[in-house]
Enzyme design. Structure first.
Site, PDB file in Angstrom:
ATOM      1  N   HIS A  72       0.857  -1.197   0.000  1.00 46.91           N
ATOM      2  CA  HIS A  72       0.000   0.000   0.000  1.00 46.91           C
ATOM      3  C   HIS A  72       0.891   1.244   0.000  1.00 46.91           C
ATOM      4  O   HIS A  72       0.701   2.172   0.781  1.00 46.91           O
ATOM      5  CB  HIS A  72      -0.968  -0.017   1.189  1.00 46.91           C
ATOM      6  CG  HIS A  72      -1.939  -1.167   1.137  1.00 46.91           C
ATOM      7  ND1 HIS A  72      -3.272  -1.029   0.799  1.00 46.91           N
ATOM      8  CD2 HIS A  72      -1.751  -2.501   1.311  1.00 46.91           C
ATOM      9  CE1 HIS A  72      -3.869  -2.212   0.789  1.00 46.91           C
ATOM     10  NE2 HIS A  72      -2.964  -3.133   1.106  1.00 46.91           N
ATOM     11  N   TYR A 343       3.719  -5.292   9.490  1.00 48.50           N
ATOM     12  CA  TYR A 343       3.603  -3.830   9.450  1.00 48.50           C
ATOM     13  C   TYR A 343       4.672  -3.196  10.336  1.00 48.50           C
ATOM     14  O   TYR A 343       5.245  -2.166  10.002  1.00 48.50           O
ATOM     15  CB  TYR A 343       2.236  -3.368   9.974  1.00 48.50           C
ATOM     16  CG  TYR A 343       1.027  -3.651   9.113  1.00 48.50           C
ATOM     17  CD1 TYR A 343       1.030  -4.634   8.128  1.00 48.50           C
ATOM     18  CD2 TYR A 343      -0.150  -2.931   9.298  1.00 48.50           C
ATOM     19  CE1 TYR A 343      -0.105  -4.879   7.375  1.00 48.50           C
ATOM     20  CE2 TYR A 343      -1.279  -3.165   8.538  1.00 48.50           C
ATOM     21  CZ  TYR A 343      -1.257  -4.155   7.581  1.00 48.50           C
ATOM     22  OH  TYR A 343      -2.383  -4.398   6.842  1.00 48.50           O
TER      23      TYR A 343
END
Lengths: 370, 182
Positions: A72, A343
């Site tokens: 992303h 993440y």
């Protein structure tokens, strides 16, 4: 006294044999502790999937893009608020669901994939990451995608899929044989891919629906737990991409359309929580829940501003899906811990790297007239 | 309790409680940073345990000031005496510094530092990703250093107890009364 006794400080009561035995025992204990530590740290099992290997694979597939998210990568920051309807109070004691509560929200819209300068394309998966700033320092961070189910069930399958879907430099498309082999080994992913492919693609971010995909549990004040998935459902009616839009050459049209929409007025999504029934998949994000499941509209997110990624804003936030307020907990879905881990690894790597400007700037130009 | 040959009871209780906590913490930490499946569960343990260690380390330091530890045996070679003092300064320093660096780095990263339920610690540094990028590896280096010193401490304690048999290990033994002679 022997030399050994002199060296070790052992008294005359201990013979050389006893000293050696005891030294050996001490050495074994110290070495054993160090070995257990090495085992815990994964040094003795180099084949295991680690958070570093997941992020390494993103870098391998997408090439190096220092300073950017490994997935992303292309995005735009947003800000606004969450207005609670009060409908979530019976499900979760999280402070933001109290009736009439207004909670500041920041977030990020983005396109899936690790290419920060990729041209916008209608079929690219879009995401909406939000950060709810609750009272007393609590936060709820959530990353949501505009697909009906997640393409893989486990972190290991995710890791395998990344490589299988890697575009061949010659054709710019994934190797069909590699994809075929992946789907053969992961039939649940083949089914999920069919559902994802069949989704309705809307004209942009503002009329798109973003889903949690993973299951969570809402915990009410009385301790009652409810298995949930949620979706951010646009207030604006969804329209399909127009041919004129499809023909645009602007590389950032999806983001610029969204920024233009925000300049005209707030964009709103309702947070619709779907209640799982016994037997609904909590640990398999590739499986949709039956469409007849009850859902509750717990309030709406009102986005009032956008801002290009820059120092200290959404660019430097880890939208870890397990940063949750009291009243929401993760389910047993293995992807949740894996997302949290990967993440974190991506965040730690990128914040230490030199930064380049993001592709999406705050340019009050095109898009507004469409 | 004024037996000069033993650590006082609070010191011994704190030592063994913290020994278990610090070792658990180091193992959780090293596993956490590679784990995928258990990452979140381990992080959720790591944070409150770290704060617990910080609180106990402060209490322990206060107790040490109020009730100094027994002297080392007079026949201990000078270099071992120096090593013992230096390693204890490092042990105390790291038990205090590691949780603070952890807290500071999470503050700099902008994470809410949840302990349990809705209890969230306030940040001790302003949000600054560049600072996080510097503190995060520091936390790792300090943790490995602490583990190394703990291994040396373990080896040295056992040398005292099994080879030198000079009462040093016994002075930290966890018995409820400290009346035994060395």
């Amino acid at each position: 006294m022997s030399l050994l006794n002199d060296l070790t400080g052992a008294g005359p009561g201990l013979g050389p044999r006893a000293v050696l035995l005891r030294l050996g025992a001490i050495g074994a204990l110290v070495a054993g502790t160090a070995g257990t530590f090495a085992y815990a740290g994964g040094w003795l099992s180099p084949g295991d999937l680690t958070q570093a290997r997941i992020v390494d694979r993103f870098e391998q597939v997408n090439g190096p893009h220092p300073g950017f998210r490994r997935n992303h990568a292309k995005g735009l920051c947003l800000a606004g608020r969450f207005e609670s309807s009060g409908g979530g109070v019976r499900l979760s004691e999280a402070a933001l669901f109290a009736a009439g509560q207004v909670t500041p929200v920041t977030g990020r819209i983005a396109l899936a994939g690790g290419q920060p300068y990729a041209a916008d394309a209608a079929a690219t998966v879009r995401s909406l990451a939000l950060r709810f700033h609750l009272p007393d320092g609590e936060e709820w961070r959530t990353g949501n995608n505009d697909i009906p189910v997640f393409p893989v069930r486990t972190p290991e399958a995710f890791y395998a899929q990344l490589l299988a879907a890697k575009p061949d430099p010659a054709t710019a498309k994934p190797d069909p044989e590699a994809l075929k082999a992946f789907f053969a080994a992961h039939p649940e992913s083949a089914k999920a891919a069919a559902l994802i492919k069949a989704r309705t693609i809307t004209s942009g971010f503002a009329d798109d629906t973003f889903r949690s995909l993973n299951a969570f549990r809402f915990v009410a004040a009385d301790g009652t737990e409810t298995l949930v998935r949620w979706a951010f459902v646009p207030e604006q009616a969804a329209t399909a991409e127009s041919p004129a839009q499809a023909a645009r050459t602007d590389k950032n049209f999806l983001f610029e359309d969204f920024a233009a929409a925000i300049r005209r007025g707030p964009v709103r999504w309702h947070l619709v929580v779907t209640l799982g029934s016994p037997g609904d998949a909590s640990a398999d994000a590739t499986l949709p829940w039956p469409s007849e499941r009850a859902s509750v509209d717990v309030g709406r997110v009102v986005v009032t501003a956008t801002e290009a990624e820059a120092n200290g804003n959404c660019r430097d936030v880890n939208f870890d899906p397990l940063v949750l307020p009291d009243g929401i907990v993760g389910s047993d879905d293995p992807l949740l811990s894996a997302r949290s881990a990967a993440y974190s690894q991506s965040f730690t790597r990128r914040v230490g790297e030199p930064k380049a400007p993001s592709a999406v700037h705050d340019t009050p130009v095109s898009g507004a007239g469409l | 309790m004024s037996d000069p040959a033993h650590f006082n009871l609070p010191a011994r209780a704190l030592h063994w409680t913290m020994a278990a906590m610090v070792l658990a913490m180091l193992f959780i930490g090293v596993a956490m940073v590679t784990s995928v499946a258990h990452y979140h569960a381990l992080v959720a343990l790591h944070r409150p345990l770290g704060i617990g260690i910080l609180v106990l380390a402060v209490l322990r330091l206060i107790n040490r000031w109020r009730s100094p530890p027994p002297d080392l045996p007079p026949d201990l070679p000078g270099w071992q005496r120096k090593a013992a003092h230096a390693s204890h300064i490092l042990l105390y320093g790291l038990m205090l510094t590691l949780p603070l660096v952890g807290w500071a780095m999470l503050s700099a990263a902008g994470y809410p530092i949840g302990l349990a339920g809705s209890v969230v610690l306030p940040p001790i540094l302003p949000r600054d990703p560049g600072l996080y990028a510097w503190l995060r590896p520091l936390h790792t280096v300090l943790a490995y250093t602490l583990f190394g010193i703990i291994l040396a401490h373990l080896g040295a304690a056992l040398m005292h107890g099994l080879i030198r048999r000079d009462g040093v290990l016994g002075s930290m033994a966890l018995r409820l009364t400290a009346s035994q002679s060395r």
